[in-house]
Design a protein around this motif. Structure first.
Motif, PDB file in Angstrom:
ATOM      1  N   CYS A 106      -2.431   0.357 -14.793  1.00 37.33           N
ATOM      2  CA  CYS A 106      -2.289  -0.287 -13.479  1.00 37.33           C
ATOM      3  C   CYS A 106      -1.718   0.697 -12.460  1.00 37.33           C
ATOM      4  O   CYS A 106      -2.186   0.770 -11.318  1.00 37.33           O
ATOM      5  N   GLY A 107      -0.709   1.457 -12.875  1.00 35.44           N
ATOM      6  CA  GLY A 107      -0.125   2.445 -11.972  1.00 35.44           C
ATOM      7  C   GLY A 107      -1.112   3.537 -11.606  1.00 35.44           C
ATOM      8  O   GLY A 107      -1.205   3.954 -10.441  1.00 35.44           O
ATOM      9  N   ALA A 108      -1.869   4.006 -12.596  1.00 35.90           N
ATOM     10  CA  ALA A 108      -2.867   5.041 -12.333  1.00 35.90           C
ATOM     11  C   ALA A 108      -3.962   4.525 -11.408  1.00 35.90           C
ATOM     12  O   ALA A 108      -4.507   5.276 -10.588  1.00 35.90           O
ATOM     13  N   THR A 109      -4.269   3.239 -11.513  1.00 36.07           N
ATOM     14  CA  THR A 109      -5.278   2.638 -10.638  1.00 36.07           C
ATOM     15  C   THR A 109      -4.805   2.632  -9.189  1.00 36.07           C
ATOM     16  O   THR A 109      -5.568   2.951  -8.266  1.00 36.07           O
ATOM     17  N   VAL A 110      -3.534   2.276  -8.982  1.00 34.47           N
ATOM     18  CA  VAL A 110      -2.975   2.315  -7.622  1.00 34.47           C
ATOM     19  C   VAL A 110      -2.982   3.747  -7.096  1.00 34.47           C
ATOM     20  O   VAL A 110      -3.334   4.000  -5.942  1.00 34.47           O
ATOM     21  N   ALA A 111      -2.621   4.694  -7.956  1.00 34.92           N
ATOM     22  CA  ALA A 111      -2.589   6.099  -7.541  1.00 34.92           C
ATOM     23  C   ALA A 111      -3.976   6.602  -7.155  1.00 34.92           C
ATOM     24  O   ALA A 111      -4.130   7.373  -6.206  1.00 34.92           O
ATOM     25  N   THR A 112      -4.987   6.144  -7.877  1.00 34.58           N
ATOM     26  CA  THR A 112      -6.349   6.635  -7.650  1.00 34.58           C
ATOM     27  C   THR A 112      -7.032   5.950  -6.477  1.00 34.58           C
ATOM     28  O   THR A 112      -7.688   6.606  -5.659  1.00 34.58           O
ATOM     29  N   PHE A 113      -6.875   4.632  -6.396  1.00 35.26           N
ATOM     30  CA  PHE A 113      -7.619   3.873  -5.391  1.00 35.26           C
ATOM     31  C   PHE A 113      -6.772   3.447  -4.190  1.00 35.26           C
ATOM     32  O   PHE A 113      -7.271   2.738  -3.314  1.00 35.26           O
ATOM     33  N   GLY A 114      -5.520   3.879  -4.155  1.00 35.57           N
ATOM     34  CA  GLY A 114      -4.651   3.487  -3.043  1.00 35.57           C
ATOM     35  C   GLY A 114      -4.502   4.554  -1.984  1.00 35.57           C
ATOM     36  O   GLY A 114      -3.497   4.589  -1.270  1.00 35.57           O
ATOM     37  N   ARG A 115      -5.494   5.417  -1.859  1.00 34.46           N
ATOM     38  CA  ARG A 115      -5.389   6.527  -0.905  1.00 34.46           C
ATOM     39  C   ARG A 115      -5.373   6.060   0.546  1.00 34.46           C
ATOM     40  O   ARG A 115      -4.935   6.795   1.429  1.00 34.46           O
ATOM     41  N   ASN A 116      -5.878   4.857   0.797  1.00 29.57           N
ATOM     42  CA  ASN A 116      -5.892   4.355   2.173  1.00 29.57           C
ATOM     43  C   ASN A 116      -4.554   3.732   2.571  1.00 29.57           C
ATOM     44  O   ASN A 116      -4.365   3.357   3.728  1.00 29.57           O
ATOM     45  N   LEU A 117      -3.622   3.635   1.629  1.00 29.61           N
ATOM     46  CA  LEU A 117      -2.292   3.102   1.938  1.00 29.61           C
ATOM     47  C   LEU A 117      -1.460   4.162   2.653  1.00 29.61           C
ATOM     48  O   LEU A 117      -1.690   5.365   2.457  1.00 29.61           O
ATOM     49  N   PRO A 118      -0.487   3.747   3.457  1.00 26.71           N
ATOM     50  CA  PRO A 118       0.462   4.732   4.002  1.00 26.71           C
ATOM     51  C   PRO A 118       1.116   5.494   2.851  1.00 26.71           C
ATOM     52  O   PRO A 118       1.505   4.889   1.845  1.00 26.71           O
ATOM     53  N   SER A 119       1.219   6.801   2.988  1.00 24.42           N
ATOM     54  CA  SER A 119       1.676   7.627   1.865  1.00 24.42           C
ATOM     55  C   SER A 119       3.073   7.251   1.387  1.00 24.42           C
ATOM     56  O   SER A 119       3.352   7.266   0.185  1.00 24.42           O
ATOM     57  N   GLY A 179      -4.009  -9.447 -17.702  1.00 26.17           N
ATOM     58  CA  GLY A 179      -3.627 -10.444 -16.705  1.00 26.17           C
ATOM     59  C   GLY A 179      -2.132 -10.453 -16.444  1.00 26.17           C
ATOM     60  O   GLY A 179      -1.685 -10.467 -15.290  1.00 26.17           O
ATOM     61  N   TYR A 180      -1.353 -10.433 -17.520  1.00 27.75           N
ATOM     62  CA  TYR A 180       0.105 -10.443 -17.365  1.00 27.75           C
ATOM     63  C   TYR A 180       0.598  -9.195 -16.636  1.00 27.75           C
ATOM     64  O   TYR A 180       1.348  -9.265 -15.666  1.00 27.75           O
ATOM     65  N   VAL A 181       0.190  -8.052 -17.161  1.00 24.66           N
ATOM     66  CA  VAL A 181       0.726  -6.778 -16.683  1.00 24.66           C
ATOM     67  C   VAL A 181       0.253  -6.473 -15.265  1.00 24.66           C
ATOM     68  O   VAL A 181       0.949  -5.798 -14.506  1.00 24.66           O
ATOM     69  N   GLY A 182      -0.906  -6.989 -14.898  1.00 21.78           N
ATOM     70  CA  GLY A 182      -1.408  -6.746 -13.551  1.00 21.78           C
ATOM     71  C   GLY A 182      -0.449  -7.201 -12.464  1.00 21.78           C
ATOM     72  O   GLY A 182      -0.415  -6.630 -11.364  1.00 21.78           O
ATOM     73  N   PHE A 183       0.368  -8.204 -12.774  1.00 22.01           N
ATOM     74  CA  PHE A 183       1.326  -8.689 -11.781  1.00 22.01           C
ATOM     75  C   PHE A 183       2.437  -7.678 -11.511  1.00 22.01           C
ATOM     76  O   PHE A 183       3.172  -7.819 -10.529  1.00 22.01           O
ATOM     77  N   SER A 184       2.563  -6.662 -12.373  1.00 16.79           N
ATOM     78  CA  SER A 184       3.566  -5.625 -12.113  1.00 16.79           C
ATOM     79  C   SER A 184       3.233  -4.873 -10.827  1.00 16.79           C
ATOM     80  O   SER A 184       4.135  -4.392 -10.130  1.00 16.79           O
ATOM     81  N   VAL A 185       1.943  -4.774 -10.503  1.00 13.33           N
ATOM     82  CA  VAL A 185       1.537  -4.102  -9.268  1.00 13.33           C
ATOM     83  C   VAL A 185       1.972  -4.927  -8.060  1.00 13.33           C
ATOM     84  O   VAL A 185       2.504  -4.389  -7.081  1.00 13.33           O
ATOM     85  N   ALA A 186       1.764  -6.241  -8.141  1.00 12.12           N
ATOM     86  CA  ALA A 186       2.205  -7.115  -7.047  1.00 12.12           C
ATOM     87  C   ALA A 186       3.721  -7.028  -6.871  1.00 12.12           C
ATOM     88  O   ALA A 186       4.228  -6.986  -5.738  1.00 12.12           O
ATOM     89  N   PHE A 187       4.441  -6.982  -7.990  1.00 17.54           N
ATOM     90  CA  PHE A 187       5.899  -6.847  -7.932  1.00 17.54           C
ATOM     91  C   PHE A 187       6.291  -5.534  -7.267  1.00 17.54           C
ATOM     92  O   PHE A 187       7.180  -5.497  -6.395  1.00 17.54           O
ATOM     93  N   ALA A 188       5.628  -4.439  -7.663  1.00 18.10           N
ATOM     94  CA  ALA A 188       5.948  -3.128  -7.093  1.00 18.10           C
ATOM     95  C   ALA A 188       5.668  -3.095  -5.594  1.00 18.10           C
ATOM     96  O   ALA A 188       6.454  -2.536  -4.817  1.00 18.10           O
ATOM     97  N   PHE A 189       4.568  -3.707  -5.174  1.00 17.06           N
ATOM     98  CA  PHE A 189       4.257  -3.766  -3.744  1.00 17.06           C
ATOM     99  C   PHE A 189       5.315  -4.570  -2.992  1.00 17.06           C
ATOM    100  O   PHE A 189       5.737  -4.195  -1.896  1.00 17.06           O
ATOM    101  N   ALA A 190       5.740  -5.683  -3.573  1.00 16.93           N
ATOM    102  CA  ALA A 190       6.728  -6.533  -2.904  1.00 16.93           C
ATOM    103  C   ALA A 190       8.051  -5.800  -2.729  1.00 16.93           C
ATOM    104  O   ALA A 190       8.648  -5.817  -1.642  1.00 16.93           O
ATOM    105  N   VAL A 191       8.516  -5.134  -3.778  1.00 19.78           N
ATOM    106  CA  VAL A 191       9.794  -4.422  -3.696  1.00 19.78           C
ATOM    107  C   VAL A 191       9.682  -3.229  -2.745  1.00 19.78           C
ATOM    108  O   VAL A 191      10.582  -2.975  -1.937  1.00 19.78           O
ATOM    109  N   ALA A 192       8.570  -2.503  -2.830  1.00 23.70           N
ATOM    110  CA  ALA A 192       8.378  -1.355  -1.934  1.00 23.70           C
ATOM    111  C   ALA A 192       8.338  -1.808  -0.476  1.00 23.70           C
ATOM    112  O   ALA A 192       8.890  -1.140   0.407  1.00 23.70           O
ATOM    113  N   ALA A 193       7.697  -2.939  -0.220  1.00 25.51           N
ATOM    114  CA  ALA A 193       7.640  -3.463   1.146  1.00 25.51           C
ATOM    115  C   ALA A 193       9.025  -3.853   1.638  1.00 25.51           C
ATOM    116  O   ALA A 193       9.370  -3.632   2.806  1.00 25.51           O
TER     117      ALA A 193
END
Length: 201
Positions: A106-119, A179-193
């Protein structure tokens, strides 16, 4: 030898996760462009090391290396190849390693496909995610080590859990974990925001 490589890869993954967490969370504060670029690379590297560790455990199951407690207690040389592979996660220790593998994917997916996000946001998301990964990896290595050895090894393993000797049930855990672990990305986005004070993340 292969289980030792898997064990080493797991230990290395903890170090990478720690670096990812520190660099990802604090790098944007220092306005360090190198840190912003390093966080995605570390996330991909983390997935690679955990993937290597997981493959080492799968290999031990395939060749019926009964010096590995996980294999001796949850596999057998007479078990069909499919269930020797899926038997890797048919127990607590192996399933936690599978959990970590999907978590780092999941983390590698964000790293690879999240290039359009603010750095800075992407770095912090990966930093928080690295912190979560590090916690699970540390637990795996210290409490639920899938590469623990036994000596002398038994002549035959105890066999795969009969419940898991069905294709549907054998592949049920990876699908469920995704399915379970995918929510870790949502959690990381929420805390980072929250750290960045953003409402549009």
């Amino acid at each position: 030898m292969i289980p030792e490589l898997g064990h080493f890869a797991l230990a290395l993954a903890i170090a990478i996760a720690g670096a990812q967490a520190v660099i990802g969370i604090f790098g944007p504060t220092m306005n360090d462009n190198r840190a912003l670029r390093a966080a995605p690379a570390l996330a991909i590297g983390l997935f690679g090391t955990v993937g290597a560790s997981f493959l080492c455990l799968v290999y031990a199951g395939i060749v019926s290396d009964f010096t590995v407690r996980n294999v001796a207690e949850y596999s057998d040389s007479t078990t069909p190849l499919l269930y020797r592979i899926t038997g890797t996660w048919g127990n607590h220790d192996g399933s936690i390693l599978l959990w970590c593998l999907i978590l780092t994917l999941c983390g590698a997916t964000v790293a690879t496909f999240g290039r359009n996000l603010p750095s800075s946001l992407r770095a912090r998301v990966l930093g928080i995610h690295g912190l979560v990964c590090g916690g699970f990896l540390l637990f795996t290595l210290t409490v639920s080590d899938p590469f623990a050895r036994i000596w002398p090894p038994p002549m035959h393993g105890a066999g795969v859990n009969p419940i898991l000797q069905d294709p549907g049930l054998a592949f049920h855990p990876p699908v469920l974990y995704t399915g379970y672990v995918g929510f870790s990305v949502a959690f990381a986005f929420a805390v980072a925001a929250l750290i960045e004070g953003r409402v549009d993340a």
